[in-house]
Design a protein around this motif. Structure first.
Motif, PDB file in Angstrom:
ATOM      1  N   GLY A  17      -4.009   5.178  -1.046  1.00  0.00           N
ATOM      2  CA  GLY A  17      -4.886   4.556  -2.032  1.00  0.00           C
ATOM      3  C   GLY A  17      -5.478   5.586  -2.962  1.00  0.00           C
ATOM      4  N   SER A  18      -6.790   5.553  -3.122  1.00  0.00           N
ATOM      5  CA  SER A  18      -7.472   6.496  -4.018  1.00  0.00           C
ATOM      6  C   SER A  18      -7.805   7.811  -3.336  1.00  0.00           C
ATOM      7  CB  SER A  18      -8.776   5.860  -4.545  1.00  0.00           C
ATOM      8  OG  SER A  18      -8.508   4.661  -5.228  1.00  0.00           O
ATOM      9  N   TYR A  19      -7.472   7.951  -2.086  1.00  0.00           N
ATOM     10  CA  TYR A  19      -7.848   9.130  -1.324  1.00  0.00           C
ATOM     11  C   TYR A  19      -6.651  10.080  -1.151  1.00  0.00           C
ATOM     12  CZ  TYR A  19     -11.942   6.310  -0.272  1.00  0.00           C
ATOM     13  OH  TYR A  19     -13.080   5.547  -0.394  1.00  0.00           O
ATOM     14  N   TRP A 193      -6.265  -6.487   4.079  1.00  0.00           N
ATOM     15  CA  TRP A 193      -6.761  -7.868   4.163  1.00  0.00           C
ATOM     16  C   TRP A 193      -8.108  -8.082   3.478  1.00  0.00           C
ATOM     17  CZ3 TRP A 193     -11.414  -8.017   6.505  1.00  0.00           C
ATOM     18  CH2 TRP A 193     -11.702  -7.137   7.566  1.00  0.00           C
ATOM     19  N   GLU A 194      -8.859  -7.015   3.164  1.00  0.00           N
ATOM     20  CA  GLU A 194     -10.128  -7.207   2.457  1.00  0.00           C
ATOM     21  C   GLU A 194      -9.908  -7.642   1.014  1.00  0.00           C
ATOM     22  OE1 GLU A 194     -12.388  -3.648   2.712  1.00  0.00           O
ATOM     23  OE2 GLU A 194     -13.140  -4.038   4.737  1.00  0.00           O
ATOM     24  N   ASP A 195      -8.799  -7.173   0.395  1.00  0.00           N
ATOM     25  CA  ASP A 195      -8.572  -7.455  -1.018  1.00  0.00           C
ATOM     26  C   ASP A 195      -7.457  -8.466  -1.264  1.00  0.00           C
ATOM     27  OD1 ASP A 195     -10.579  -5.724  -1.882  1.00  0.00           O
ATOM     28  OD2 ASP A 195      -9.241  -3.991  -1.893  1.00  0.00           O
ATOM     29  N   VAL A 196      -6.707  -8.847  -0.231  1.00  0.00           N
ATOM     30  CA  VAL A 196      -5.650  -9.850  -0.385  1.00  0.00           C
ATOM     31  C   VAL A 196      -6.043 -11.072   0.443  1.00  0.00           C
ATOM     32  CG1 VAL A 196      -3.208 -10.379  -0.087  1.00  0.00           C
ATOM     33  CG2 VAL A 196      -3.903  -8.047  -0.720  1.00  0.00           C
ATOM     34  N   GLU A 197      -6.280 -12.174  -0.231  1.00  0.00           N
ATOM     35  CA  GLU A 197      -6.736 -13.383   0.452  1.00  0.00           C
ATOM     36  C   GLU A 197      -5.574 -14.076   1.163  1.00  0.00           C
ATOM     37  OE1 GLU A 197      -8.616 -15.822  -2.437  1.00  0.00           O
ATOM     38  OE2 GLU A 197     -10.195 -14.364  -2.909  1.00  0.00           O
ATOM     39  N   LEU A 198      -5.939 -14.980   2.072  1.00  0.00           N
ATOM     40  CA  LEU A 198      -4.928 -15.695   2.843  1.00  0.00           C
ATOM     41  C   LEU A 198      -4.005 -16.503   1.940  1.00  0.00           C
ATOM     42  CD1 LEU A 198      -3.726 -16.640   5.509  1.00  0.00           C
ATOM     43  CD2 LEU A 198      -5.517 -18.404   5.615  1.00  0.00           C
ATOM     44  N   ALA A 199      -4.540 -17.126   0.914  1.00  0.00           N
ATOM     45  CA  ALA A 199      -3.710 -17.920  -0.001  1.00  0.00           C
ATOM     46  C   ALA A 199      -2.677 -17.045  -0.698  1.00  0.00           C
ATOM     47  CB  ALA A 199      -4.602 -18.618  -1.030  1.00  0.00           C
ATOM     48  N   GLU A 200      -3.071 -15.840  -1.036  1.00  0.00           N
ATOM     49  CA  GLU A 200      -2.136 -14.914  -1.682  1.00  0.00           C
ATOM     50  C   GLU A 200      -1.063 -14.466  -0.675  1.00  0.00           C
ATOM     51  OE1 GLU A 200      -5.046 -12.825  -4.997  1.00  0.00           O
ATOM     52  OE2 GLU A 200      -5.159 -12.157  -2.904  1.00  0.00           O
ATOM     53  N   MET A 201      -1.435 -14.332   0.569  1.00  0.00           N
ATOM     54  CA  MET A 201      -0.438 -13.990   1.588  1.00  0.00           C
ATOM     55  C   MET A 201       0.581 -15.117   1.735  1.00  0.00           C
ATOM     56  SD  MET A 201      -2.702 -12.261   4.634  1.00  0.00           S
ATOM     57  CE  MET A 201      -3.706 -10.800   4.367  1.00  0.00           C
ATOM     58  N   LEU A 202       0.099 -16.352   1.752  1.00  0.00           N
ATOM     59  CA  LEU A 202       1.012 -17.484   1.874  1.00  0.00           C
ATOM     60  C   LEU A 202       1.937 -17.586   0.674  1.00  0.00           C
ATOM     61  CD1 LEU A 202      -1.484 -20.119   3.344  1.00  0.00           C
ATOM     62  CD2 LEU A 202       0.408 -18.989   4.549  1.00  0.00           C
ATOM     63  N   GLY A 203       1.400 -17.307  -0.519  1.00  0.00           N
ATOM     64  CA  GLY A 203       2.233 -17.343  -1.714  1.00  0.00           C
ATOM     65  C   GLY A 203       3.316 -16.276  -1.675  1.00  0.00           C
ATOM     66  N   ALA A 204       2.955 -15.076  -1.222  1.00  0.00           N
ATOM     67  CA  ALA A 204       3.946 -14.004  -1.105  1.00  0.00           C
ATOM     68  C   ALA A 204       4.985 -14.349  -0.051  1.00  0.00           C
ATOM     69  CB  ALA A 204       3.249 -12.693  -0.761  1.00  0.00           C
ATOM     70  N   ASP A 216       6.298  -5.481  -0.064  1.00  0.00           N
ATOM     71  CA  ASP A 216       6.213  -5.001  -1.448  1.00  0.00           C
ATOM     72  C   ASP A 216       5.386  -5.948  -2.305  1.00  0.00           C
ATOM     73  OD1 ASP A 216       7.744  -2.852  -0.778  1.00  0.00           O
ATOM     74  OD2 ASP A 216       9.617  -3.638  -1.612  1.00  0.00           O
ATOM     75  N   THR A 217       5.543  -7.246  -2.101  1.00  0.00           N
ATOM     76  CA  THR A 217       4.775  -8.228  -2.868  1.00  0.00           C
ATOM     77  C   THR A 217       3.286  -8.124  -2.554  1.00  0.00           C
ATOM     78  OG1 THR A 217       6.679  -9.721  -2.874  1.00  0.00           O
ATOM     79  CG2 THR A 217       4.532 -10.670  -3.401  1.00  0.00           C
ATOM     80  N   LEU A 218       2.958  -7.969  -1.288  1.00  0.00           N
ATOM     81  CA  LEU A 218       1.549  -7.842  -0.909  1.00  0.00           C
ATOM     82  C   LEU A 218       0.938  -6.577  -1.505  1.00  0.00           C
ATOM     83  CD1 LEU A 218       1.683  -8.936   2.848  1.00  0.00           C
ATOM     84  CD2 LEU A 218       0.795 -10.239   0.909  1.00  0.00           C
ATOM     85  N   GLU A 219       1.710  -5.508  -1.581  1.00  0.00           N
ATOM     86  CA  GLU A 219       1.204  -4.278  -2.199  1.00  0.00           C
ATOM     87  C   GLU A 219       0.961  -4.489  -3.689  1.00  0.00           C
ATOM     88  OE1 GLU A 219       2.265   0.486  -2.219  1.00  0.00           O
ATOM     89  OE2 GLU A 219       3.897  -0.971  -2.154  1.00  0.00           O
ATOM     90  N   LEU A 223      -2.669  -4.006  -5.595  1.00  0.00           N
ATOM     91  CA  LEU A 223      -2.872  -3.074  -6.707  1.00  0.00           C
ATOM     92  C   LEU A 223      -3.187  -3.786  -8.009  1.00  0.00           C
ATOM     93  CD1 LEU A 223      -0.010  -0.499  -5.939  1.00  0.00           C
ATOM     94  CD2 LEU A 223      -2.436  -0.346  -5.362  1.00  0.00           C
ATOM     95  N   SER A 224      -2.766  -5.043  -8.127  1.00  0.00           N
ATOM     96  CA  SER A 224      -3.045  -5.807  -9.363  1.00  0.00           C
ATOM     97  C   SER A 224      -4.535  -6.109  -9.510  1.00  0.00           C
ATOM     98  CB  SER A 224      -2.233  -7.102  -9.362  1.00  0.00           C
ATOM     99  OG  SER A 224      -2.678  -7.975  -8.338  1.00  0.00           O
ATOM    100  N   LYS A 225      -5.298  -5.998  -8.420  1.00  0.00           N
ATOM    101  CA  LYS A 225      -6.745  -6.236  -8.512  1.00  0.00           C
ATOM    102  C   LYS A 225      -7.448  -5.134  -9.288  1.00  0.00           C
ATOM    103  CE  LYS A 225      -6.352  -9.877  -5.873  1.00  0.00           C
ATOM    104  NZ  LYS A 225      -7.015 -10.028  -4.587  1.00  0.00           N
TER     105      LYS A 225
END
Length: 630
Positions: A17-19, A193-204, A216-219, A223-225
C-alpha cells in the motif's frame, strides 16, 4: 488421492500500500489428503522481525508434520505460534492476527484469532463470514450496532484477542463445514475488507471466472477509492471447482473396528507399559543430548567457530524434535540459521566473492543481537575487514598475472605485499595461499639464476678449450678454474670433476713446456760462453755484446709462443755458433794479428748481421704470438 480426485484453485494479491514494508503474509500447502491456507496480519512495528511471517511458517510447519482437522491439534499449532512470538519479543511485543483454513477436499474448518476475515460464498451469495475478535464485533454481537457496521466502526481495530497476547491465546475454532462444487472462500486482511464492501465483493465474484480474476478485481476496487493512505492489504481466493466424493460410511464396519481396537488394547496393555517406559528413557537421553549440544554450540559461537557451532545446533535441534520440544526446536533452528549465515560468509571470503560475503554477514548481524552467544562486534569486524581482503585479493591477482607472464620479480613483490596485508588483517586463508605462491616464485627465480650461472660456466669452459688449442695453458687454467668455481656453487659435481681433469691436463702441458723452454735457454747460454772465450780484440767484445740481446729475445719469445718461438730461437743460436766458428778460424789461420783482424772484423760483421736478422725474426714471432693470444 483426495487431491487428485478434486479440483481446488488458489490465487492471491499482497501489497504494502502506501507503506514501505508489507506486514501481511500468506502461504498455503496442499498435500495428497489435506490442504492448509494461512493468512496473517502483523500488528507490531518491529523493523527486523516479521511477526506475520513467523506465525504462518510455524503453523504450516506443524501442519506438515501431522496434517489434521481436529480442534485439539489446530489449537496446539496456534499455541506454539503464540509461544514463539512471546519468545522473540525482546525489543517490542510481537503481535499478529491470523486466519487458518484446513480442508480435506470435502469438508473445511477454520481457526481465527484477531481480525483477518474469511468469506464463504455459495451460488453467488454469502454463506457465512468469520467473526472478528474486536470491540466493534463485540458491540455487534450484543446488538448495540448492526453487524454490517463492524467494517467501518471506529473500534474495529481494537482487538480483544490476537497472537502474542500476554494473557494467552483464545482463538475461535469453527465446526466442520461441508463443501460443495462451486464454493468460493475468500481470505482478507483489514486493509482489504475495511475499504471493499460486501456488495462490491459479490459484484466482483459475479464477474470473475477464476481466483486470479477475482483477486485482481478486488484490488482494482480497493485502489479506485483513491484513499490518501492505503494500508497493507492481502486477499486470497480459493475456488472449489470440484470436491472429493467420499464413500458412504458403513456403521457396522465402524462398530466392528472399534471392538477390535478395544480388544487389541486389552491384550497388549501390558506391553504398552514397557513401551512407555522405553519411550521415557529415550526421551531423557534425547533431553540430555539437547542440553549438551546446545551448550557446546553456544561456546563455539562465542569463540567464533561457526562451523562447529552449526553442527552442534543441528544436533540440539534434532534432539528437541525427538522430545517434541517445539520452543527449543525453533530456538536452535534460528541459531543454526544464524551460524549458517556466518559459515556462508566465510566461504564467500575464501572464494574472494566479497559482495556475497558482505550480504551474508550483514544479514547475520541484524539477527545476532537477539541471540547472546553471537557477538555483534565480531560480525561487524568481519564486515569492516572485507575492504582489506578485497585489496589483498587484488594484489594477489595482479601477482598471478605477472607470474604467468614470466615477470617473477614483480610477482614476488606483489605476493609479499599481499601477504603482509593478509597477516595484518587476519586473512588466514589468503595468507596460506600466498605463502605457497611466494615459495613457488622463489623456486622459479632460483632455477633461473642456476641456469644463468650454468650458462656462464659453460662459456668459461668453452673459452678454456679454445685457449688449450692455442697453447695458452695459463689462460686455459684460469678459465677452467672460473667455470669450476661456478659449477661448485650450483652443485654440479660431475662438471666440477670433469674440469678438475681439464685443469690437471693443462697444468701438465704447461709444466712440460716450461721444462723444455728451460733446457733450450741453458743451451743458448753455453754457446754464448764459447764465443766469448774464442773471440779477440774489440770484434770479439762486440760479438759478445751482440749475442746476449738475441738470446734474451729468444728466451722471451719462447715463453710466450711455445714451439714456434723455440724453433726461431734455435735458428738464432745456430747463426751465433756459425759466426763464432768463423771468427775463431780467422784468428788462427796465419798467426798475424793485424792480418787476421780485418777478416775477423768482416766475419764478425757477418755474424752481427745474422744475429740482428735472427733478432728481428724473433721479434716478429713475438708479435705474431701476441696477436694469436689476443
Amino acid at each position: 488421492m483426495r487431491k487428485d480426485n478434486s479440483d481446488f484453485s488458489t490465487a492471491f494479491v499482497s501489497e504494502a500500500g502506501s507503506y514501505i514494508d508489507n506486514r501481511d503474509y500468506f502461504a498455503f500447502m496442499e498435500t495428497d489428503d489435506m490442504a492448509c491456507y494461512v493468512l496473517a496480519d502483523g500488528l507490531d512495528s518491529d523493523q527486523e522481525l516479521r511477526s506475520a511471517e513467523m506465525v504462518v511458517k510455524t503453523v504450516l510447519e506443524n501442519f506438515m508434520e501431522k496434517p489434521s482437522m481436529s480442534k485439539r491439534r489446530l489449537m496446539r499449532d496456534l499455541r506454539e505460534a503464540q509461544e514463539w512470538l512471546q519468545f522473540e519479543s525482546r525489543r517490542v511485543r510481537l503481535k499478529a492476527s491470523l486466519l487458518m483454513v484446513v480442508t480435506n477436499y470435502n469438508k473445511m474448518v477454520y481457526v481465527s484469532c484477531g481480525n483477518v476475515r474469511l468469506y464463504h460464498f455459495r451460488n453467488g451469495r454469502l454463506n457465512f463470514r468469520s467473526k472478528d475478535h474486536s470491540l466493534a464485533q463485540s458491540l455487534a454481537d450484543d446488538g448495540r450496532i448492526p453487524d454490517e457496521a463492524t467494517s467501518t466502526h471506529e473500534e474495529r481495530g481494537n482487538l480483544l484477542e490476537y497472537l502474542g497476547n500476554p494473557n494467552g491465546v483464545h482463538a475461535h475454532v469453527a465446526k466442520k463445514t461441508q463443501l460443495a462444487d462451486g464454493d468460493v472462500m475468500l481470505l482478507a486482511t483489514s486493509g482489504m475488507w475495511e475499504d471493499v464492501e460486501l456488495a462490491e465483493m459479490l459484484g466482483a465474484l459475479e464477474e470473475a471466472k477464476d481466483p486470479v480474476m477475482l483477486t485482481d478485481t478486488l484490488e482494482e476496487v480497493l485502489l479506485s477509492k483513491q484513499r490518501r493512505t492505503v494500508n497493507n492489504y492481502t486477499t486470497a481466493a480459493i475456488y472449489v471447482n470440484k470436491i472429493f466424493q467420499e464413500k458412504p460410511k458403513n456403521r457396522r464396519k465402524l462398530i466392528k473396528r472399534i471392538l477390535i481396537a478395544l480388544l487389541a488394547f486389552v491384550i497388549v496393555g501390558g506391553g504398552a507399559w514397557i513401551t512407555l517406559a522405553r519411550m521415557a528413557a529415550n526421551k531423557a537421553a534425547a533431553l540430555e543430548t539437547m542440553v549438551e549440544s546446545a551448550q557446546a554450540a553456544d561456546d563455539y559461537a562465542r569463540a567464533g567457530d561457526y562451523a562447529k557451532a552449526l553442527k552442534s545446533y543441528s544436533e540440539a535441534k534434532n534432539a528437541a524434535v525427538k522430545i517434541n520440544d517445539k520452543i527449543h526446536k525453533r530456538l536452535y533452528m534460528a541459531e543454526q540459521k544464524l551460524s549458517q549465515l556466518m559459515v556462508d560468509g566465510d566461504g564467500y571470503v575464501e572464494k574472494a566473492d566479497f559482495t556475497k560475503a558482505e550480504a551474508s554477514y550483514d544479514k547475520a548481524r541484524k539477527s545476532a543481537g537477539l541471540y547472546p552467544p553471537f557477538n555483534v562486534k565480531d560480525i561487524e569486524k568481519k564486515i569492516d575487514q572485507l575492504d582489506s581482503y578485497a585489496e589483498t585479493a587484488s594484489w594477489m591477482k595482479d601477482g598471478d598475472l605477472k607470474f604467468q607472464g614470466g615477470d617473477y620479480t614483480s610477482a614476488l613483490k606483489l605476493y609479499t605485499k599481499a601477504n603482509k596485508a593478509a597477516m595484518e588483517s587476519g586473512y588466514t586463508s589468503a595468507q596460506k595461499e600466498l605463502e605457497k605462491k611466494i615459495t613457488e616464485t622463489n623456486d622459479k627465480m632460483t632455477a633461473i639464476q642456476q641456469q644463468l650461472k650454468e650458462i656462464q660456466a659453460g662459456k668459461l669452459q668453452a673459452r678454456g678449450d679454445r685457449l688449450m688449442k692455442d697453447l695458452d695453458y695459463e689462460g686455459a687454467i684460469d678459465a677452467y678454474s672460473g667455470a669450476q668455481e661456478i659449477y661448485q656453487e650450483i652443485g654440479k659435481l660431475e662438471s666440477v670433476l670433469a674440469l678438475e681433469r681439464s685443469i690437471a691436463k693443462a697444468e701438465e702441458k704447461q709444466s712440460a713446456e716450461q721444462q723444455k723452454n728451460g733446457q733450450l735457454a741453458a743451451g743458448a747460454g753455453l754457446s754464448d760462453g764459447a764465443l766469448n772465450d774464442t773471440g779477440t780484440g774489440d770484434e770479439a767484445d762486440e760479438a759478445a755484446t751482440a749475442v746476449p740481446p738475441a738470446t734474451a729475445s729468444q728466451t722471451k719469445a719462447a715463453a710466450a709462443t711455445g714451439n714456434a718461438a723455440t724453433m726461431k730461437s734455435a735458428d738464432t743460436a745456430a747463426a751465433k755458433k756459425e759466426a763464432s766458428s768463423t771468427a775463431k778460424s780467422g784468428s788462427t789461420s796465419d798467426g798475424n794479428a793485424s792480418s787476421t783482424k780485418a777478416p775477423a772484423s768482416k766475419e764478425q760483421g757477418t755474424a752481427d748481421s745474422a744475429s740482428k736478422e735472427a733478432g728481428a725474426s724473433d721479434s716478429g714471432s713475438q708479435n705474431q704470438a701476441a696477436a694469436n693470444g689476443s
